[in-house]
Design a protein around this motif. Structure first.
Motif, PDB file in Angstrom:
ATOM      1  N   VAL B  19     -21.299  91.345  23.749  1.00  0.00           N
ATOM      2  CA  VAL B  19     -20.203  91.298  24.728  1.00  0.00           C
ATOM      3  C   VAL B  19     -19.076  90.445  24.161  1.00  0.00           C
ATOM      4  CG1 VAL B  19     -19.521  90.552  27.041  1.00  0.00           C
ATOM      5  CG2 VAL B  19     -21.725  91.684  26.707  1.00  0.00           C
ATOM      6  N   GLY B  20     -17.903  91.031  24.096  1.00  0.00           N
ATOM      7  CA  GLY B  20     -16.740  90.321  23.547  1.00  0.00           C
ATOM      8  C   GLY B  20     -15.993  89.569  24.628  1.00  0.00           C
ATOM      9  N   LEU B  21     -16.017  88.250  24.521  1.00  0.00           N
ATOM     10  CA  LEU B  21     -15.327  87.416  25.517  1.00  0.00           C
ATOM     11  C   LEU B  21     -13.866  87.223  25.096  1.00  0.00           C
ATOM     12  CD1 LEU B  21     -18.266  84.912  26.149  1.00  0.00           C
ATOM     13  CD2 LEU B  21     -17.489  86.737  27.680  1.00  0.00           C
ATOM     14  N   ASP B  52     -28.849  89.360  30.366  1.00  0.00           N
ATOM     15  CA  ASP B  52     -30.117  90.111  30.256  1.00  0.00           C
ATOM     16  C   ASP B  52     -29.943  91.437  29.511  1.00  0.00           C
ATOM     17  OD1 ASP B  52     -31.427  88.139  31.609  1.00  0.00           O
ATOM     18  OD2 ASP B  52     -31.234  89.116  33.575  1.00  0.00           O
ATOM     19  N   TYR B  53     -28.721  91.849  29.289  1.00  0.00           N
ATOM     20  CA  TYR B  53     -28.470  93.182  28.714  1.00  0.00           C
ATOM     21  C   TYR B  53     -27.783  93.140  27.361  1.00  0.00           C
ATOM     22  CZ  TYR B  53     -29.377  93.718  33.619  1.00  0.00           C
ATOM     23  OH  TYR B  53     -29.953  93.617  34.857  1.00  0.00           O
ATOM     24  N   CYS B  54     -27.523  91.953  26.871  1.00  0.00           N
ATOM     25  CA  CYS B  54     -26.871  91.848  25.566  1.00  0.00           C
ATOM     26  C   CYS B  54     -27.595  90.834  24.702  1.00  0.00           C
ATOM     27  CB  CYS B  54     -25.389  91.478  25.714  1.00  0.00           C
ATOM     28  SG  CYS B  54     -25.122  89.781  26.234  1.00  0.00           S
ATOM     29  N   VAL B  55     -27.378  90.929  23.398  1.00  0.00           N
ATOM     30  CA  VAL B  55     -28.052  90.006  22.472  1.00  0.00           C
ATOM     31  C   VAL B  55     -27.066  89.070  21.774  1.00  0.00           C
ATOM     32  CG1 VAL B  55     -30.004  91.559  22.083  1.00  0.00           C
ATOM     33  CG2 VAL B  55     -27.984  91.723  20.580  1.00  0.00           C
ATOM     34  N   ALA B  56     -25.788  89.310  22.004  1.00  0.00           N
ATOM     35  CA  ALA B  56     -24.772  88.499  21.318  1.00  0.00           C
ATOM     36  C   ALA B  56     -23.506  88.386  22.168  1.00  0.00           C
ATOM     37  CB  ALA B  56     -24.429  89.126  19.960  1.00  0.00           C
ATOM     38  N   VAL B 236     -23.358  96.309  18.466  1.00  0.00           N
ATOM     39  CA  VAL B 236     -22.191  97.078  18.907  1.00  0.00           C
ATOM     40  C   VAL B 236     -21.463  96.277  19.975  1.00  0.00           C
ATOM     41  CG1 VAL B 236     -21.387  99.208  19.975  1.00  0.00           C
ATOM     42  CG2 VAL B 236     -23.252  99.280  18.312  1.00  0.00           C
ATOM     43  N   ASN B 237     -20.208  96.011  19.721  1.00  0.00           N
ATOM     44  CA  ASN B 237     -19.422  95.160  20.612  1.00  0.00           C
ATOM     45  C   ASN B 237     -18.612  95.955  21.625  1.00  0.00           C
ATOM     46  OD1 ASN B 237     -18.191  92.368  21.145  1.00  0.00           O
ATOM     47  ND2 ASN B 237     -16.371  93.679  20.914  1.00  0.00           N
TER      48      ASN B 237
END
Lengths: 274, 274
Positions: B19-21, B52-56, B236-237
């Motif tokens: 997820v790109g912040l 819970d749905y992303c790794v990065a 994948v971002n």
């Protein structure tokens, strides 16, 4: 700042010296550590001591970022302290997709008021274009850098080039389509004196920002004789050689003497050519 | 974080979403502006909703720098809020001469505790090497970016390459000599699906960070089928597609739904291949 204003300053001061404020908390005199903002305290004294002998200050953002938010404040304060008559360079080597480069441009040209920023070319035109929308602000594009790694990619020869063309020459050629010599400069390292003549053939009118003089070993006479054009066209940077000329209380005085000596040499080359 | 730990997290969450912040003060819900640190208040809710749905999580530094020292504080607070079990990326696209890259490494790996940083390859090995001296920290080198300008230089063909070799392929090849697939990843844009197979031939074992999915138009199925390896090998971002899924008070809930939907699609591809 316009190109004419920059040239006027060079003519007036008879110098094309850029002082690099690569200010490292580990290297400044220890008595400054008791100041509320030691980095700014150091920079302010360096600026006061050198401003008559240089036409630009280059602030490498890495030195400030390594201190976090506090370093960022020292960067902002230092920039605010430099009179607007002197050219300022954010040596940030930024470059990202368009909407993101636009934010970097906002950071360095609006939030802060730098005259210019160094930009890496790898991501191409749309990564550079947002910086070029600001009037009288400059992109200084990395072309041929001063470090050893410049040979890894920048000097690779391309297929189908006009002559035995390297990547850095293609960067010089292609990027001239993106903006004029009134808004773009190029980084060309002092460690490649043998290439200055060829570079001047590709970009006869642009200013070159030349790092790598001094600590990295470049030679001022060769660079100046091969790189200078009718509007000078050179900003030669010295960082460590000036700001750490002494590590004692006389650091500002020694910085001044070093800057003065460089400016005196520059005066000779200017009188020969401009 | 080690490669094994990253892969373990992917297996456990059945997701390789990053997820790109890219948090823009202009785009977050206006009611957050009354918070003491609106950017951090927004990020915290997004992290809680998506973890819970992303790794990065990838933090593009431009968004924070554009707010000056205050933005830098929001960046530091956001990073500190992310649990150490999740991989963190400073999307900073840095790279400078050795002593300066060392300071950027210090900024992002010591002063802050990012797991990784994106680095531009133009300045070559000694501009990248300082980042590789930190155990369990990663360099994510720009290879083929997602933007239009990627064709300006990255896709130029080189003279004397092994085949019709482009610059970005040379970057992939050469940089493998600098560090292993336990410490280097590559940026490969989702907008070049036709090149994923060729890229996997050059770097079969490395993780690829894939931006450009979603807002920039990349297709998850193609990327996953062509880009995945036995250890997944993909992050994948998605930035705007998730964090701005809604501009109202339900922004975190909508971000969660979007992340969940992507993760569910990813689960399918993982089950096919890993």
């Amino acid at each position: 700042m316009t190109k004419a204003e920059l040239f006027q300053q060079i003519t007036q001061k008879q110098s094309y010296l850029c002082v690099g404020l690569d200010t490292d908390i580990q290297k400044i005199p220890s008595y400054l550590h008791k100041e509320q903002d030691p980095i700014f305290a150091f920079n302010r004294q360096i600026i006061d001591a050198t401003i008559d002998y240089c036409v630009a200050y280059k602030l490498n953002t890495a030195f400030y970022e390594s201190l976090g938010a506090r370093g960022w404040e020292s960067l902002e304060k230092t920039l605010a302290y430099i009179p607007s008559s002197v050219f300022t360079i954010a040596d940030a080597k930024r470059g990202d997709i368009g909407n993101t480069s636009a934010l970097y441009a906002k950071a360095f040209f609006e939030k802060m008021n730098f005259d210019s920023i160094t930009v890496a070319p790898y991501m191409g035109e749309d990564s550079v274009a947002p910086f070029l929308t600001y009037p009288n602000k400059w992109v200084i594009l990395l072309a041929l850098t001063s470090n050893k790694g410049s040979s890894d990619f920048q000097m690779l020869t391309l297929n189908g080039g006009k002559y035995a063309e390297c990547l850095f020459e293609k960067v010089l050629e292609t990027s001239q389509l993106w903006g004029s010599d009134e808004q773009m400069m190029y980084v060309v390292g002092a460690t490649h004196p043998q290439l200055f003549q060829k570079i001047r053939e590709i970009v006869p009118r642009h200013f070159l920002l030349v790092p790598g003089y001094g600590a990295q070993g470049g030679d001022l006479q060769t660079i100046s004789r091969l790189g200078m054009n009718k509007e000078c066209g050179l900003l030669v940077n010295s960082s460590r050689g000036i700001i750490y000329a002494s590590s004692d209380k006389d650091f500002a005085q020694k910085a001044q003497q070093t800057a003065l000596a460089i400016a005196e040499e520059m005066k000779k080359y200017l009188q020969e050519k401009v």
